[in-house]
Enzyme design. Structure first.
Site, PDB file in Angstrom:
ATOM      1  CE  LYS A 183     -26.837  94.482  13.135  1.00 11.40           C
ATOM      2  NZ  LYS A 183     -26.804  94.249  14.578  1.00 11.40           N
ATOM      3  CD  GLU A 258     -37.936  82.532   8.579  1.00 11.28           C
ATOM      4  OE1 GLU A 258     -38.895  82.299   9.337  1.00 11.28           O
ATOM      5  OE2 GLU A 258     -37.827  82.003   7.464  1.00 11.28           O
ATOM      6  CB  CYS A 292     -39.140  83.020  16.962  1.00 10.78           C
ATOM      7  SG  CYS A 292     -38.338  81.605  16.187  1.00 10.78           S
ATOM      8  CD  GLU A 389     -41.712  87.382  19.878  1.00 10.15           C
ATOM      9  OE1 GLU A 389     -41.324  88.459  19.407  1.00 10.15           O
ATOM     10  OE2 GLU A 389     -41.349  86.269  19.443  1.00 10.15           O
TER      11      GLU A 389
HETATM   12  P1  NAD Z   1     -34.450  92.667  16.817  1.00 11.06           P
HETATM   13  O1  NAD Z   1     -35.471  92.823  15.755  1.00 11.06           O
HETATM   14  O2  NAD Z   1     -34.352  93.721  17.853  1.00 11.06           O
HETATM   15  O3  NAD Z   1     -32.984  92.561  16.163  1.00 11.06           O
HETATM   16  C1  NAD Z   1     -32.679  91.591  15.196  1.00 11.06           C
HETATM   17  C2  NAD Z   1     -31.499  92.087  14.386  1.00 11.06           C
HETATM   18  O4  NAD Z   1     -31.882  93.261  13.676  1.00 11.06           O
HETATM   19  C3  NAD Z   1     -30.286  92.481  15.221  1.00 11.06           C
HETATM   20  O5  NAD Z   1     -29.109  92.133  14.554  1.00 11.06           O
HETATM   21  C4  NAD Z   1     -30.432  93.993  15.301  1.00 11.06           C
HETATM   22  O6  NAD Z   1     -29.206  94.650  15.547  1.00 11.06           O
HETATM   23  C5  NAD Z   1     -30.958  94.302  13.901  1.00 11.06           C
HETATM   24  N1  NAD Z   1     -31.647  95.579  13.765  1.00 11.06           N
HETATM   25  C6  NAD Z   1     -32.225  96.319  14.736  1.00 11.06           C
HETATM   26  N2  NAD Z   1     -32.730  97.464  14.198  1.00 11.06           N
HETATM   27  C7  NAD Z   1     -32.496  97.414  12.871  1.00 11.06           C
HETATM   28  C8  NAD Z   1     -32.795  98.278  11.771  1.00 11.06           C
HETATM   29  N3  NAD Z   1     -33.444  99.412  11.943  1.00 11.06           N
HETATM   30  N4  NAD Z   1     -32.414  97.910  10.539  1.00 11.06           N
HETATM   31  C9  NAD Z   1     -31.779  96.736  10.332  1.00 11.06           C
HETATM   32  N5  NAD Z   1     -31.445  95.885  11.342  1.00 11.06           N
HETATM   33  C10 NAD Z   1     -31.814  96.208  12.589  1.00 11.06           C
HETATM   34  O7  NAD Z   1     -34.688  91.229  17.440  1.00 11.06           O
HETATM   35  P2  NAD Z   1     -33.905  90.555  18.658  1.00 11.06           P
HETATM   36  O8  NAD Z   1     -34.341  91.239  19.908  1.00 11.06           O
HETATM   37  O9  NAD Z   1     -32.462  90.463  18.362  1.00 11.06           O
HETATM   38  O10 NAD Z   1     -34.494  89.069  18.595  1.00 11.06           O
HETATM   39  C11 NAD Z   1     -35.713  88.732  19.119  1.00 11.06           C
HETATM   40  C12 NAD Z   1     -36.786  88.673  18.045  1.00 11.06           C
HETATM   41  O11 NAD Z   1     -36.373  87.808  16.993  1.00 11.06           O
HETATM   42  C13 NAD Z   1     -38.070  88.102  18.565  1.00 11.06           C
HETATM   43  O12 NAD Z   1     -39.155  88.855  18.084  1.00 11.06           O
HETATM   44  C14 NAD Z   1     -38.104  86.694  17.973  1.00 11.06           C
HETATM   45  O13 NAD Z   1     -39.388  86.160  17.847  1.00 11.06           O
HETATM   46  C15 NAD Z   1     -37.437  86.924  16.668  1.00 11.06           C
HETATM   47  N6  NAD Z   1     -36.909  85.659  16.137  1.00 11.06           N
HETATM   48  C16 NAD Z   1     -37.549  85.075  15.075  1.00 11.06           C
HETATM   49  C17 NAD Z   1     -37.103  83.850  14.578  1.00 11.06           C
HETATM   50  C18 NAD Z   1     -37.801  83.181  13.413  1.00 11.06           C
HETATM   51  O14 NAD Z   1     -37.199  82.308  12.803  1.00 11.06           O
HETATM   52  N7  NAD Z   1     -39.035  83.543  13.085  1.00 11.06           N
HETATM   53  C19 NAD Z   1     -35.993  83.222  15.147  1.00 11.06           C
HETATM   54  C20 NAD Z   1     -35.365  83.838  16.227  1.00 11.06           C
HETATM   55  C21 NAD Z   1     -35.826  85.068  16.702  1.00 11.06           C
END
Ligand code: NAD
Length: 494
Positions: A183, A258, A292, A389
């Site tokens: 997804k 992550e 991140c 963040e």
């Molecule tokens: P997000 O949490 O909004 O979304 C991530 C994914 O989760 C997307 O595919 C989204 O559609 C899905 N999602 C959203 N709600 C959900 C739910 N209720 N159930 C299941 N899936 C759901 O994050 P984002 O805005 O896409 O990305 C930014 C975040 O990702 C930042 O906090 C960043 O730090 C983190 N990030 C972490 C790493 C790492 O390796 N630690 C790497 C990249 C990004």
């Protein structure tokens, strides 16, 4: 080729990939936008809850078959090598597609695409060479520890580096003999769809991979709750990750998370300041801070604070923000208008909390969701913008007086993803690195990544680990075999 031709060559229709079949998703149509000017890349259909269920059911049948989990490791590895080769054959087109998808500068997306190929190649090599274990026998029996696939894996990825984060989950999960329902983030479906076509062409059997663009709150939620999904591998924000962990606990399902970060970078007075200035700038402003691991809290030893900040701010003002298709561009746009507004609210909050703006804090003129590299000072580590963040090009600088105070502040965060240390004193570097409560520490460098080195978040930055030789084992279940070697029947029953 024009951008539109590249997009059409890699993502030729609005179809999505469900159970080995390209077809229209039953969700709403989504217009993928180029963040640099708001123009439409492509119209993509999205999955609905029924599509998600269909993909999971197909996956549950597909992974068990002789042509996937039944393959010998070296045979399955061949498929992964082919995926890597196909990615590299389309390297430039995929890099351009990724640029259109999330607005990252072309130089960065080229690296991401190459890293995706490396990830598949690395896990193929691990798969071929990982041993099962013959454990020391403690009686008239022989003991082995072996590993089996888990089954259907839901992989949920964010928008900031789609092709690389997809590869980081797909490669070890497929290597482990599982099926994956991927997804991608709602706003960046293109790279994942292109990757699905490559996996299909490379010989991943039908149903072993599905790619479901669509809303996280709908598709992601169905996947996490579905009884046939046996593990969730999630990269994204901490709050969404926490919700997934709660649901996973109900099912007693393993989950790897992550999550977010608020990483400290610290510059000691003895550091090579030219290196440190460049490293700090790269750590926070590359990827427009949408990383991140961005080094978003800067601690500088007080005796060099003024001089260091003068040099840092002068260079930050010269960063080239603009057209991501130009090789000279250092910072592209932010992902969406909404995300830029969130970054702006954080900067306003920092100023309300008493911060002083040293540079940036504004949108440059023109189209697209650009934001200037921004540096604030005059805040304590307890300020909200030092604790939450932002996920944008915003750095908060603070002076420090001694190592103990520095460590207290650096570790004073709910996050524990990464940290950077700049010093010439190797003993101090080691001491500080070991005392930092983070999964990764960079010493006299920043944001270096190697697929052969594990990556994990501490505290609210995550659970579980990715990458490294044992990354495949995160997608396998351990099993113990006992082989009886005694000729006589068991004495107990006599
Ligand atoms: P997000 O949490 O909004 O979304 C991530 C994914 O989760 C997307 O595919 C989204 O559609 C899905 N999602 C959203 N709600 C959900 C739910 N209720 N159930 C299941 N899936 C759901 O994050 P984002 O805005 O896409 O990305 C930014 C975040 O990702 C930042 O906090 C960043 O730090 C983190 N990030 C972490 C790493 C790492 O390796 N630690 C790497 C990249 C990004």
């Amino acid at each position: 080729m024009s951008d539109q031709d590249i997009i059409a060559s890699l993502v030729p229709s609005a179809d999505i990939f469900i159970g080995g079949v390209w077809k229209r998703g039953r969700g709403a149509t989504f217009a993928s936008q180029y963040p640099a000017d708001g123009s439409v890349n492509a119209e993509i259909s999205t999955a609905d809850a029924d599509d998600a269920r269909e993909a999971v059911e197909a996956a549950d049948i597909a992974w068990r078959k002789a042509n996937w989990a039944g393959l010998k490791p070296h045979q399955r590895a061949l498929v992964l090598y082919r995926i890597a080769d196909l990615i590299m054959q389309r390297h430039e087109a995929l890099a351009q597609l990724q640029r259109r998808d999330n607005g990252k500068p072309i130089n960065e997306t080229r690296v991401l695409v190459a890293s995706a190929a490396n990830t598949f190649r690395y896990f193929a090599a691990c798969l071929e060479t990982l041993d099962e274990e013959l454990t020391p026998s403690r009686g008239d029996y022989m003991t082995m520890s072996v590993h089996e696939p888990i089954g259907v894996i839901a992989a949920i990825t964010p928008w900031n580096s789609p092709i690389a984060s997809d590869a980081q989950k797909l490669a070890p999960a497929l290597a482990g003999g599982n099926a994956v329902v991927l997804k991608p983030a709602e706003v960046t479906p293109l790279a994942s769809l292109a990757l699905a076509r490559i996996c299909e062409e490379a010989g991943v059997p039908p149903g072993v991979l599905s790619v479901l663009p669509g809303k996280g709150s709908v598709i992601g939620d169905v996947l996490v709750r579905h009884p046939l999904v046996k593990k969730v591998s999630f990269t994204g924000g901490t709050e969404v990750g926490r919700g997934i962990a709660r649901l996973a606990a109900e099912k007693l399902m393993p989950v790897s998370l992550e999550l977010g970060g608020k990483s400290p970078t610290m510059v000691f007075a003895d550091a090579d300041l030219d290196h440190a200035v460049n490293g700090v700038l790269y750590g926070i402003f590359s990827s427009s801070g949408e990383a991140c691991i961005a080094g978003s809290r800067l601690f500088v030893e007080r005796s060099i604070y003024d001089e260091f900040m003068r040099r840092l701010v002068a260079k930050a003002r010269e960063l080239r923000v603009g057209d991501p298709s130009l090789e000279s561009t250092q910072m592209g746009p932010l992902i969406t208008a909404k995300h830029r507004e969130s970054v702006e609210r954080y900067v306003a909050l920092g100023l309300e909390e008493g911060g002083r703006l040293l540079c940036g804090g504004e949108r440059p003129a023109g189209d697209g969701f650009f934001y200037q590299p921004t540096i604030l000072e005059g805040l304590s580590n307890r300020a909200r913008i030092c604790q939450e963040e932002i996920f944008g090009p915003v750095l908060i600088a603070m002076p420090f007086d001694d190592e103990a105070a520095l460590l207290k502040d650096a570790n004073d965060s709910v996050f524990g993803l990464a940290a950077g240390i700049w010093t010439r004193d190797y003993k101090r570097a080691y001491r500080v690195a070991r005392a930092l409560e983070t999964g990764t520490v960079w010493i006299n460098t920043y944001k270096l990544f190697s697929i052969s080195t594990p990556f994990s978040g501490w505290k609210e930055s995550g659970m579980g680990r990715e990458k490294g030789r044992l990354g495949i084992r995160e997608y396998m279940q351990q099993k113990s075999l006992y082989w009886g070697l005694n000729d006589a029947p068991m004495a107990w029953a006599n």
